[in-house]
Design a protein around this motif. Structure first.
Motif, PDB file in Angstrom:
ATOM      1  N   HIS A   1      41.302  42.015  37.661  1.00  0.00           N
ATOM      2  CA  HIS A   1      41.571  42.177  39.081  1.00  0.00           C
ATOM      3  C   HIS A   1      40.334  42.679  39.816  1.00  0.00           C
ATOM      4  CE1 HIS A   1      43.156  44.200  42.734  1.00  0.00           C
ATOM      5  NE2 HIS A   1      43.842  43.086  42.802  1.00  0.00           N
ATOM      6  N   GLU A   2      39.560  43.561  39.198  1.00  0.00           N
ATOM      7  CA  GLU A   2      38.316  44.019  39.821  1.00  0.00           C
ATOM      8  C   GLU A   2      37.361  42.857  40.025  1.00  0.00           C
ATOM      9  OE1 GLU A   2      37.247  47.141  41.078  1.00  0.00           O
ATOM     10  OE2 GLU A   2      39.427  47.195  41.068  1.00  0.00           O
ATOM     11  N   ARG A   3      37.283  41.973  39.070  1.00  0.00           N
ATOM     12  CA  ARG A   3      36.420  40.795  39.230  1.00  0.00           C
ATOM     13  C   ARG A   3      36.919  39.910  40.374  1.00  0.00           C
ATOM     14  NH1 ARG A   3      35.587  37.744  33.677  1.00  0.00           N
ATOM     15  NH2 ARG A   3      34.311  36.438  35.073  1.00  0.00           N
ATOM     16  N   LEU A   4      38.242  39.763  40.473  1.00  0.00           N
ATOM     17  CA  LEU A   4      38.803  38.957  41.556  1.00  0.00           C
ATOM     18  C   LEU A   4      38.472  39.567  42.905  1.00  0.00           C
ATOM     19  CD1 LEU A   4      40.684  36.643  42.553  1.00  0.00           C
ATOM     20  CD2 LEU A   4      42.551  38.305  42.426  1.00  0.00           C
ATOM     21  N   ARG A   5      38.687  40.880  43.057  1.00  0.00           N
ATOM     22  CA  ARG A   5      38.518  41.463  44.384  1.00  0.00           C
ATOM     23  C   ARG A   5      37.060  41.617  44.776  1.00  0.00           C
ATOM     24  NH1 ARG A   5      38.707  47.195  45.858  1.00  0.00           N
ATOM     25  NH2 ARG A   5      38.180  48.534  44.099  1.00  0.00           N
ATOM     26  N   ARG A   6      36.137  41.529  43.825  1.00  0.00           N
ATOM     27  CA  ARG A   6      34.724  41.505  44.197  1.00  0.00           C
ATOM     28  C   ARG A   6      34.324  40.148  44.773  1.00  0.00           C
ATOM     29  NH1 ARG A   6      33.979  44.546  39.276  1.00  0.00           N
ATOM     30  NH2 ARG A   6      33.328  42.650  38.156  1.00  0.00           N
ATOM     31  N   ALA A   7      35.159  39.139  44.530  1.00  0.00           N
ATOM     32  CA  ALA A   7      34.815  37.781  44.957  1.00  0.00           C
ATOM     33  C   ALA A   7      35.700  37.244  46.071  1.00  0.00           C
ATOM     34  CB  ALA A   7      34.898  36.826  43.759  1.00  0.00           C
ATOM     35  N   GLN A   8      36.875  37.826  46.281  1.00  0.00           N
ATOM     36  CA  GLN A   8      37.870  37.245  47.185  1.00  0.00           C
ATOM     37  C   GLN A   8      38.136  38.152  48.376  1.00  0.00           C
ATOM     38  OE1 GLN A   8      39.738  34.168  47.078  1.00  0.00           O
ATOM     39  NE2 GLN A   8      40.117  34.946  49.135  1.00  0.00           N
ATOM     40  N   PRO A   9      37.690  37.764  49.578  1.00  0.00           N
ATOM     41  CA  PRO A   9      38.004  38.572  50.772  1.00  0.00           C
ATOM     42  C   PRO A   9      39.506  38.713  50.973  1.00  0.00           C
ATOM     43  CG  PRO A   9      36.346  36.906  51.281  1.00  0.00           C
ATOM     44  CD  PRO A   9      36.859  36.585  49.915  1.00  0.00           C
ATOM     45  N   GLY A  10      39.933  39.931  51.324  1.00  0.00           N
ATOM     46  CA  GLY A  10      41.337  40.180  51.595  1.00  0.00           C
ATOM     47  C   GLY A  10      42.088  40.840  50.459  1.00  0.00           C
TER      48      GLY A  10
END
Length: 418
Positions: free
Chosen positions: A180-189
């Motif tokens: 999830h940390e990897r996702l939120r570093r790449a995905q605005p919002g």
């Protein structure tokens, strides 16, 4: 009727938690009975000074809670947010300014703390624009008619050297947070998830055993063995009249940090024996999913609606936190009826970064702070808002320049309700 000024708005005391939960349940049309387990659970995560109650005498008739959050800006920077939740006003006490007073109290405190934005998920659309919130992300849910999708029913795993592993809740609590940390570093919002979120979603913390169904969890690992995706789903038990399985898989969560992981996990859930339909859960409105299927028409939209709302509290910090896809200078006149963020700002943006400061230069684009919230994550179009009469060009072409600076190639997305 109790006069407005006699309704007391204040943080709740510990011994008022049960009454506060009862008012919350009543506001959301849940059974008003409050269990001891619910009281014990709530006291582990609510922040007393940020948990407001509206009291008519000793009776709680309004609820409001906020908590610290991080939301990812365009470019991957986590931004401090005041996350607002559990907002209710009892039906006997509507139209007395209770919500307005609770909101003003919380937003003023957030501004004083130095939070950049406030966020919420709106149960009803018309309420929150008047407090300066704007729709920043939308969400979509599809149902997939698996037999029609055209996928190979003989599929047994990824053909890229990766693999799918079924895991249990303990494994998810180890693997999921990093993914999830990897996702939120790449995905605005995307917003952060705390330890409790993972405990609740994996059954390590069950407040209401009667409503808990243990899900399945599938992890995609690439050819090097690195986890790149996580899928959580349940399956109902439905058979047709002629002893034919017609089960539906319901996706509760899917994190995919690469297109390969996304493809493999959708292929997997559509290949589970007896599953003839898949409900995707809430996904980005431009999700790859329909076009990962040989027949995209097999994926039918069930829901497409607003999700994350953003209220900008610090214009300079919000605009400097994000990245930009073009170079340009834009002077914004921000109108804020709440008195928290209004003023004229000069934004100097480029692909290398941005600076923003108050200015006395002539405004080029005038907009309400709620519209700035809609533009901030890159989903909305200033040109579209101008056509709707919700922003005003003071200089011809200013809305087009705003779009060139602010809009993103992929749409922002928030997978979570809070």
């Amino acid at each position: 009727m109790t006069p407005r000024q006699d309704i007391d708005i204040r943080p709740i005391h510990e011994d008022e938690t049960r009454d506060w939960i009862r008012a919350l349940n009543t506001g959301f049309q849940f059974p008003p009975t409050v269990s001891d387990a619910d009281v014990r659970d709530r006291t582990t995560y609510i922040i007393p000074e940020r948990t407001l109650g509206a009291f008519d005498g000793t009776r709680c008739v309004g609820t409001f809670r906020s908590f610290p959050q991080e939301v990812t800006a365009v470019g991957g920077t986590p931004v401090r947010a005041d996350a607002i939740s559990n907002v209710t006003v009892t039906s006997t006490h509507r139209r007395r300014g209770i919500l307005t007073r609770m909101m003003a109290k919380d937003l003023a405190a957030a501004k004083e703390r130095g939070d950049t934005v406030a966020t919420l998920i709106a149960a009803e659309y018309p309420i929150y624009g008047r407090y300066g919130f704007g729709v920043a992300t939308t969400t979509a849910e599809w149902t997939i008619d698996v037999p029609r999708a055209g996928l190979d029913p003989r599929w047994s795993g990824p053909d890229d050297g990766g693999r799918i592993d079924l895991v249990d809740g303990d494994d998810v609590r180890k693997t999921g947070p990093e993914l999830h940390e990897r996702l939120r570093r790449a995905q605005p919002g995307v917003v952060d998830r705390d330890e409790r979120w993972w405990q609740v979603r994996t059954g390590a913390l069950v407040v209401d055993p009667a409503s808990w169904t243990e899900p399945f969890h599938a992890v995609y690992r690439n050819a090097e063995g690195e986890a790149e995706g996580l899928l959580t789903y349940t399956v109902d038990d439905h058979w047709g009249d002629v002893k034919q399985p017609l089960e539906t898989a319901k996706v509760k969560d899917m994190i995919a940090v690469t297109p390969a992981a996304e493809r493999a996990l959708w292929q997997y859930v559509c290949s589970v024996d007896w599953v003839t339909k898949v409900r995707t859960g809430w996904r980005a409105p431009d999700d790859l999913l329909p076009h990962l299927l040989p027949d995209p028409r097999a994926a039918r939209i069930l829901t497409q609606a607003d999700l994350l709302w953003v209220r900008v509290l610090d214009v300079v910090a919000a605009l400097e936190a994000r990245t930009y896809g073009a170079t340009g200078t834009l002077v914004l006149e921000v109108v804020d009826r709440g008195g928290l963020s209004g003023g004229r700002y000069r934004l100097d943006a480029s692909e290398a970064g941005a600076s923003c400061a108050r200015t006395t230069a002539d405004a080029e684009l005038t907009l309400d702070v709620s519209e700035l919230g809609s533009l901030w994550l890159g989903d909305e179009s200033a040109v579209r808002l101008a056509a709707l009469g919700r922003v005003r060009e003071e200089r011809a072409g200013a809305a087009s320049l705003a779009d060139a600076l602010l809009r993103t190639s992929r749409r922002p997305w928030c997978p979570d309700i809070f």
